[in-house]
Write an enzyme that holds these catalytic residues in place. Sequence first.
Site, PDB file in Angstrom:
ATOM      1  NE  ARG A 161      -5.017  15.971  86.370  1.00 54.46           N
ATOM      2  CZ  ARG A 161      -6.011  16.039  87.251  1.00 54.46           C
ATOM      3  NH1 ARG A 161      -7.223  16.384  86.858  1.00 54.46           N
ATOM      4  NH2 ARG A 161      -5.792  15.764  88.512  1.00 54.46           N
ATOM      5  N   PRO A 185       2.157  24.992  83.203  1.00 56.47           N
ATOM      6  CG  PRO A 185       3.229  24.918  85.275  1.00 56.47           C
ATOM      7  CD  PRO A 185       2.893  25.842  84.131  1.00 56.47           C
ATOM      8  N   GLY A 186      -0.103  23.675  84.147  1.00 58.63           N
ATOM      9  CA  GLY A 186      -1.387  23.082  84.493  1.00 58.63           C
ATOM     10  C   GLY A 186      -2.017  22.321  83.334  1.00 58.63           C
ATOM     11  CD  GLU A 230       5.662  29.964  53.461  1.00 59.22           C
ATOM     12  OE1 GLU A 230       4.621  29.292  53.412  1.00 59.22           O
ATOM     13  OE2 GLU A 230       6.556  29.924  52.605  1.00 59.22           O
TER      14      GLU A 230
END
Length: 183
Positions: free
Chosen positions: A37, A114-115, A140
């Site tokens: 993941r 959220p993946g 800035e």
Amino acid sequence: MSRLEEKTLSTEPIFEGKIIKVQVDEVELPDGKRSKREIVKHPGAVAILPITKDGKIVMVEQYRKPLERTLVEIPAGKLEPGEDPEQTAHRELEEETGYVCEKLTHIISFYTSPGFANEIVHLYLAEGLSKKENAKAADEDEFVELMEMTLEEAEQYIKENKIADAKTVYAIQYLKLKKGNRL
């Protein structure tokens, strides 16, 4: 523990920047197999729906480099370490617009993607606005143009793809529902 939970077996940091961190996690899936993941860690953010006394929405237009174009958005900004989302909302409202508010109401908190990311946005409604003399300066490296528009104008901007980010579209839809249903 959910039967859908993925157990983290290892984490490999890939990048640590000013705003985000990127990592690759090896996980054990619910069926016992393994997968990877790619995860973006974000400190969280606030978005503010500022409404003037005459019912107009205060927006900012700014260039968004990942899109190579400008967008019209509600004011927003990331949480600083240890900062409460309500504090961030007050700070960002002042920095981006020069306004302060009498009343700040939490509407909802939602995850943007959220993946692959853990970013959460806390959406607030700001009412009782007044311009502050000597307002806090924007970051800035942040250049914005202030705009005020009606709900109808904002809806037209959505149709024209001038408003195209999820937090702003969400806020406009909330305002439309609130106006129609008197939430």
